[in-house]
Write a protein that holds these residues in place. Structure first.
Motif, short mmCIF file in Angstrom:
data_model
loop_
_atom_site.label_atom_id
_atom_site.label_comp_id
_atom_site.label_asym_id
_atom_site.label_seq_id
_atom_site.Cartn_x
_atom_site.Cartn_y
_atom_site.Cartn_z
N LEU A 1 12.68 17.83 42.16
CA LEU A 1 11.89 17.39 41.02
C LEU A 1 11.42 18.62 40.27
CD1 LEU A 1 10.28 15.17 39.44
CD2 LEU A 1 8.42 15.58 41.06
N THR A 2 11.63 18.63 38.96
CA THR A 2 11.06 19.70 38.14
C THR A 2 9.85 19.14 37.41
OG1 THR A 2 12.51 19.24 36.26
CG2 THR A 2 13.27 20.90 37.84
N LEU A 3 8.83 19.98 37.28
CA LEU A 3 7.57 19.56 36.70
C LEU A 3 6.83 20.77 36.19
CD1 LEU A 3 5.10 18.82 39.63
CD2 LEU A 3 7.31 19.86 39.98
N GLU A 4 5.68 20.57 35.61
CA GLU A 4 4.79 21.65 35.20
C GLU A 4 3.39 21.28 35.65
OE1 GLU A 4 4.97 22.58 31.06
OE2 GLU A 4 7.12 23.02 31.12
N LEU A 5 2.91 21.96 36.67
CA LEU A 5 1.58 21.69 37.19
C LEU A 5 0.85 23.02 37.38
CD1 LEU A 5 -0.42 19.58 38.15
CD2 LEU A 5 0.64 19.68 40.39
N PRO A 6 -0.11 23.32 36.52
CA PRO A 6 -0.80 24.61 36.60
C PRO A 6 -1.83 24.66 37.73
CG PRO A 6 -1.58 23.36 34.71
CD PRO A 6 -0.49 22.55 35.35
N ASN B 1 5.25 17.14 54.53
CA ASN B 1 5.48 15.92 55.30
C ASN B 1 6.57 16.22 56.32
OD1 ASN B 1 7.73 16.06 53.64
ND2 ASN B 1 7.25 14.23 52.47
N ASP B 2 7.37 15.25 56.71
CA ASP B 2 8.41 15.46 57.72
C ASP B 2 9.65 16.18 57.17
OD1 ASP B 2 6.93 14.29 59.73
OD2 ASP B 2 7.76 12.29 59.39
N TYR B 3 9.70 16.42 55.88
CA TYR B 3 10.83 17.08 55.24
C TYR B 3 10.62 18.60 55.22
CZ TYR B 3 12.70 12.68 53.44
OH TYR B 3 13.25 11.43 53.33
N THR B 4 11.72 19.33 55.19
CA THR B 4 11.68 20.76 54.91
C THR B 4 11.50 20.86 53.40
OG1 THR B 4 13.16 21.23 56.74
CG2 THR B 4 12.97 22.91 55.03
N THR B 5 10.43 21.52 52.99
CA THR B 5 10.08 21.55 51.57
C THR B 5 9.92 22.98 51.09
OG1 THR B 5 8.95 19.43 51.76
CG2 THR B 5 8.42 20.76 49.83
N ALA B 6 10.44 23.26 49.90
CA ALA B 6 10.25 24.54 49.24
C ALA B 6 9.81 24.26 47.81
CB ALA B 6 11.54 25.36 49.24
N VAL B 7 8.97 25.12 47.27
CA VAL B 7 8.52 24.97 45.90
C VAL B 7 8.74 26.28 45.15
CG1 VAL B 7 6.81 23.20 46.45
CG2 VAL B 7 6.12 25.59 46.45
N ASP C 1 7.81 28.35 51.06
CA ASP C 1 8.19 27.31 52.01
C ASP C 1 6.92 26.59 52.43
OD1 ASP C 1 10.91 27.95 51.98
OD2 ASP C 1 10.62 29.52 53.49
N VAL C 2 6.95 25.26 52.43
CA VAL C 2 5.80 24.45 52.77
C VAL C 2 5.94 24.00 54.22
CG1 VAL C 2 4.51 22.35 52.22
CG2 VAL C 2 5.57 23.69 50.39
N VAL D 1 6.73 24.62 39.28
CA VAL D 1 7.81 24.18 38.39
C VAL D 1 8.92 23.39 39.09
CG1 VAL D 1 7.43 25.98 36.67
CG2 VAL D 1 9.00 26.41 38.56
N GLU D 2 9.02 23.48 40.41
CA GLU D 2 10.07 22.71 41.11
C GLU D 2 9.69 22.46 42.55
OE1 GLU D 2 14.89 22.38 41.54
OE2 GLU D 2 14.06 24.34 41.09
N ILE D 3 10.06 21.26 43.03
CA ILE D 3 9.91 20.88 44.44
C ILE D 3 11.30 20.51 44.95
CG2 ILE D 3 8.87 19.27 46.07
CD1 ILE D 3 6.70 18.72 43.93
N ARG D 4 11.69 21.04 46.12
CA ARG D 4 12.96 20.70 46.75
C ARG D 4 12.70 20.29 48.19
NH1 ARG D 4 13.34 25.34 44.62
NH2 ARG D 4 13.54 26.47 46.57
N THR D 5 13.34 19.21 48.63
CA THR D 5 13.16 18.73 50.00
C THR D 5 14.51 18.47 50.66
OG1 THR D 5 13.06 16.42 49.28
CG2 THR D 5 10.96 17.61 49.45
N ALA D 6 14.51 18.54 51.98
CA ALA D 6 15.70 18.20 52.76
C ALA D 6 15.25 17.74 54.13
CB ALA D 6 16.63 19.41 52.88
#
Length: 172
Positions: A112-117, A125-131, A143-144, A166-171
Motif C-alpha cells: 500500500l502506498t500512502l502519505e502519512l506524516p 501483526n503476524d506478517y513480516t512487515t516493512a515500511v 522492518d516492523v 509512504v509505503e507498507i509491504r507485508t508477506a
C-alpha cells in the motif's frame, strides 16, 4: 493429435466469426444490402469500456476528506480498518493525530502506498512487515517487529526528524 485438431477447429471457428462480423459491417456500409432496409449504426461506442486495474485505493477521496488520510495505491491486501474491529491489525501512531490508524492485512503478501506524516511507531501483526519513509530527500526503510511496537521515523532517528510514511509491504 487431438490437441492439433482442437486447435484447428478453434482457428476455423474464429475465422468464421470474423467473416460474419466483416459481412455485417460491410452490409451496413453505403451501397450494402441493408441500405434499402434503413441505416445501420455501429454501437461499439455505446458498449462499456474495458476494465483496467490501476491499483488506485477505492474511495480515497472520501477517506481523505473524512479522515485526512491520503491512501494512494495498493493491491487490495492492506486495507484501512476500524481499530476496534478485532485483533491482528497493523497499528500506526503519528504525532499529529489523536487516534491510531489501523490496517487489516489478508493474503500471502500486500502493498500500500500512502502519505502519512509524523509517524513514530508501528505495531506489527503476524506478517513480516516493512515500511518506507522519507525525511526531506532521504528515503529510509524500517522492518516492523511481529506483534509488538517498533519505533520508526522520528523515534528511530538520532536527529528526531519528522518522517513521512509512504509505503507498507507485508508477506507471510
Amino acid at each position: 493429435m487431438k490437441e492439433y485438431a482442437r486447435f484447428a477447429w478453434r482457428v476455423l471457428g474464429a475465422a468464421a466469426v470474423g467473416a460474419l462480423a466483416w459481412t455485417a459491417v460491410a452490409a451496413g456500409a453505403p451501397g450494402g444490402a441493408s441500405e434499402q432496409a434503413g441505416p445501420t449504426a455501429l454501437v461499439a461506442g455505446d458498449a462499456p469500456g474495458y476494465a483496467v486495474e490501476d491499483f488506485g485505493y477505492p474511495l480515497a477521496d472520501k477517506i481523505r476528506a473524512e479522515r485526512n488520510l491520503v491512501l494512494k495505491r495498493g493491491d487490495g491486501h492492506i486495507t484501512l480498518a476500524d481499530c476496534t474491529s478485532g485483533t491482528g491489525l497493523l497499528e500506526i501512531l503519528a504525532r499529529d493525530r489523536t487516534d491510531r490508524i489501523c490496517f487489516k492485512v489478508v493474503g500471502n503478501s500486500g502493498w500500500l502506498t500512502l502519505e502519512l506524516p509524523a509517524v513514530y511507531a508501528i505495531k506489527g501483526n503476524d506478517y513480516t512487515t516493512a515500511v518506507d519513509m522519507t525525511v526531506g530527500a532521504e528515503e529510509k526503510s524500517f522492518d516492523v517487529a511481529k506483534n509488538s511496537w517498533t519505533p520508526v521515523g522520528e523515534a528511530a532517528d538520532p536527529e528526531g526528524r519528522d518522517h513521512l510514511l509512504v509505503e507498507i509491504r507485508t508477506a507471510k
